[in-house]
Motif scaffolding. Sequence first.
Motif, PDB file in Angstrom:
ATOM      1  N   PHE A   9       2.615  -5.137  -9.194  1.00 25.16           N
ATOM      2  CA  PHE A   9       3.021  -3.743  -9.103  1.00 25.16           C
ATOM      3  C   PHE A   9       2.101  -3.050  -8.118  1.00 25.16           C
ATOM      4  CE2 PHE A   9       0.212  -4.437 -12.715  1.00 25.16           C
ATOM      5  CZ  PHE A   9      -0.779  -3.483 -12.557  1.00 25.16           C
ATOM      6  N   ASN A  10       2.390  -1.794  -7.820  1.00 24.69           N
ATOM      7  CA  ASN A  10       1.544  -1.008  -6.936  1.00 24.69           C
ATOM      8  C   ASN A  10       0.691  -0.032  -7.731  1.00 24.69           C
ATOM      9  OD1 ASN A  10       2.571  -2.255  -4.681  1.00 24.69           O
ATOM     10  ND2 ASN A  10       3.862  -0.541  -4.039  1.00 24.69           N
ATOM     11  N   ILE A  11      -0.406   0.385  -7.123  1.00 24.44           N
ATOM     12  CA  ILE A  11      -1.318   1.351  -7.725  1.00 24.44           C
ATOM     13  C   ILE A  11      -1.170   2.695  -7.017  1.00 24.44           C
ATOM     14  CG2 ILE A  11      -3.750   1.969  -8.049  1.00 24.44           C
ATOM     15  CD1 ILE A  11      -3.004  -0.254  -9.883  1.00 24.44           C
ATOM     16  N   ARG A  49       2.797  14.057  -7.838  1.00 25.19           N
ATOM     17  CA  ARG A  49       2.696  12.608  -7.674  1.00 25.19           C
ATOM     18  C   ARG A  49       3.932  11.925  -8.259  1.00 25.19           C
ATOM     19  NH1 ARG A  49      -2.836  11.206  -7.109  1.00 25.19           N
ATOM     20  NH2 ARG A  49      -3.581  12.575  -5.450  1.00 25.19           N
ATOM     21  N   GLU A  50       4.383  12.424  -9.404  1.00 24.19           N
ATOM     22  CA  GLU A  50       5.551  11.822 -10.044  1.00 24.19           C
ATOM     23  C   GLU A  50       6.782  11.925  -9.144  1.00 24.19           C
ATOM     24  OE1 GLU A  50       8.110  12.086 -14.212  1.00 24.19           O
ATOM     25  OE2 GLU A  50       6.003  12.697 -14.141  1.00 24.19           O
ATOM     26  N   THR A  51       6.947  13.073  -8.490  1.00 29.28           N
ATOM     27  CA  THR A  51       8.074  13.241  -7.569  1.00 29.28           C
ATOM     28  C   THR A  51       7.996  12.247  -6.417  1.00 29.28           C
ATOM     29  OG1 THR A  51       8.258  15.593  -8.089  1.00 29.28           O
ATOM     30  CG2 THR A  51       9.233  14.854  -6.025  1.00 29.28           C
ATOM     31  N   ARG A  52       6.814  12.080  -5.847  1.00 27.54           N
ATOM     32  CA  ARG A  52       6.640  11.146  -4.728  1.00 27.54           C
ATOM     33  C   ARG A  52       6.985   9.716  -5.146  1.00 27.54           C
ATOM     34  NH1 ARG A  52       7.099  14.010  -0.221  1.00 27.54           N
ATOM     35  NH2 ARG A  52       5.259  15.266   0.321  1.00 27.54           N
ATOM     36  N   MET A  89       0.829  -1.205   0.000  1.00 27.96           N
ATOM     37  CA  MET A  89       0.000   0.000   0.000  1.00 27.96           C
ATOM     38  C   MET A  89       0.868   1.262   0.000  1.00 27.96           C
ATOM     39  SD  MET A  89      -1.104   0.452   3.994  1.00 27.96           S
ATOM     40  CE  MET A  89      -1.095   2.231   3.764  1.00 27.96           C
ATOM     41  N   MET A  90       2.154   1.129  -0.286  1.00 25.85           N
ATOM     42  CA  MET A  90       3.097   2.221  -0.063  1.00 25.85           C
ATOM     43  C   MET A  90       2.959   3.387  -1.043  1.00 25.85           C
ATOM     44  SD  MET A  90       6.454   0.008   1.038  1.00 25.85           S
ATOM     45  CE  MET A  90       7.504   1.416   1.335  1.00 25.85           C
ATOM     46  N   ASN A  91       2.106   3.256  -2.045  1.00 26.39           N
ATOM     47  CA  ASN A  91       1.898   4.368  -2.978  1.00 26.39           C
ATOM     48  C   ASN A  91       0.515   4.988  -2.854  1.00 26.39           C
ATOM     49  OD1 ASN A  91       3.898   2.296  -4.747  1.00 26.39           O
ATOM     50  ND2 ASN A  91       4.539   4.426  -4.524  1.00 26.39           N
ATOM     51  N   THR A  92      -0.129   4.775  -1.713  1.00 28.57           N
ATOM     52  CA  THR A  92      -1.379   5.465  -1.434  1.00 28.57           C
ATOM     53  C   THR A  92      -1.127   6.956  -1.248  1.00 28.57           C
ATOM     54  OG1 THR A  92      -3.259   5.633   0.080  1.00 28.57           O
ATOM     55  CG2 THR A  92      -1.159   5.002   1.041  1.00 28.57           C
ATOM     56  N   ASN A  93      -2.159   7.762  -1.474  1.00 27.49           N
ATOM     57  CA  ASN A  93      -2.077   9.204  -1.247  1.00 27.49           C
ATOM     58  C   ASN A  93      -2.592   9.594   0.135  1.00 27.49           C
ATOM     59  OD1 ASN A  93      -1.388   9.648  -4.115  1.00 27.49           O
ATOM     60  ND2 ASN A  93      -3.513   9.071  -4.484  1.00 27.49           N
ATOM     61  N   ASP A  94      -3.014   8.618   0.933  1.00 29.33           N
ATOM     62  CA  ASP A  94      -3.737   8.903   2.168  1.00 29.33           C
ATOM     63  C   ASP A  94      -2.811   9.246   3.332  1.00 29.33           C
ATOM     64  OD1 ASP A  94      -6.106   8.268   0.837  1.00 29.33           O
ATOM     65  OD2 ASP A  94      -5.833   6.141   1.271  1.00 29.33           O
ATOM     66  N   MET A  95      -3.363   9.979   4.288  1.00 30.80           N
ATOM     67  CA  MET A  95      -2.625  10.274   5.517  1.00 30.80           C
ATOM     68  C   MET A  95      -2.633   9.048   6.440  1.00 30.80           C
ATOM     69  SD  MET A  95      -3.598  14.171   6.544  1.00 30.80           S
ATOM     70  CE  MET A  95      -3.079  15.540   5.493  1.00 30.80           C
ATOM     71  N   VAL A 139       5.186   1.020 -10.250  1.00 30.42           N
ATOM     72  CA  VAL A 139       3.999   1.747  -9.800  1.00 30.42           C
ATOM     73  C   VAL A 139       3.224   2.222 -11.021  1.00 30.42           C
ATOM     74  CG1 VAL A 139       3.121   3.701  -8.468  1.00 30.42           C
ATOM     75  CG2 VAL A 139       5.208   2.525  -7.721  1.00 30.42           C
ATOM     76  N   LEU A 140       1.920   1.975 -11.005  1.00 27.47           N
ATOM     77  CA  LEU A 140       1.058   2.454 -12.081  1.00 27.47           C
ATOM     78  C   LEU A 140       0.239   3.632 -11.589  1.00 27.47           C
ATOM     79  CD1 LEU A 140       0.179   1.814 -15.035  1.00 27.47           C
ATOM     80  CD2 LEU A 140      -1.830   0.701 -14.033  1.00 27.47           C
TER      81      LEU A 140
END
Length: 233
Positions: A154-156, A174-177, A132-138, A189-190
């Motif tokens: 892969f990750n989403i 997002r690309e930087t993250r 879950m390491m590419n989630t945008n959530d806090m 990551v997709l």
Amino acid sequence: MKQMIIASSSTIYGSGFLTYLKPELEFFLKNVNELVFIPYARPSGISYDDYTLITQKAFEDLCITVKGIHEFKNPREALKNTQAIFTGGGNTFELVNQLYKNNVLETLREVIENGTPYIGTSAGSNICGVSMMNTNDMPVVYPPSFNTMGCIPFNINAHYFDSLEGSKHMGETRETRIKEFHIFNDTPVLGLREGSWLAVNGDTIKLKGKHTARLFQKDKIPVELENERILHF
């Protein structure tokens, strides 16, 4: 054989809950008349019951009965016996926390691998990847692990969007993250834009919807994947 719809979001601008996905769901769930809903992600802190009610209404016109996993005394048996599963969006940290707390993550993965149709949106899509390491959530809670189902290799990054030309926003894109993630991790990551989804049939993964998706791989230039593209890893 895996049968999955992995969508970036449950709604798109100007559309109701799951409305844009209805044509796809009608075909995907053509032999289904009941499903288990996993409301653990609780968007905006909504209760399990209220989230389940929203989902029940969304599936009414498909003549599918929906029951929340929290309504069962034995959630693992519920997953083993249902005709289909839907995991909604919200906070991925809390979703994963509850999947571990209720000891259902491994069971969920097993039934999906064995062919139970699965639908995920947003957080429910994030858990389909390796982690879950590419989630945008806090990180509102701390799950026992960031590892998720690994049903796709892969990750989403759901709700992916590009930086706007001329924007004065100084925060990271997002690309930087994702590039920061790849300093320490090898998992592809997709970036899945809103209104797009992945249709998984066995080992075949196809991009569907109106938009391209952006594929990030460690030490490689990001690639735009066209709609109807079959993904290979």
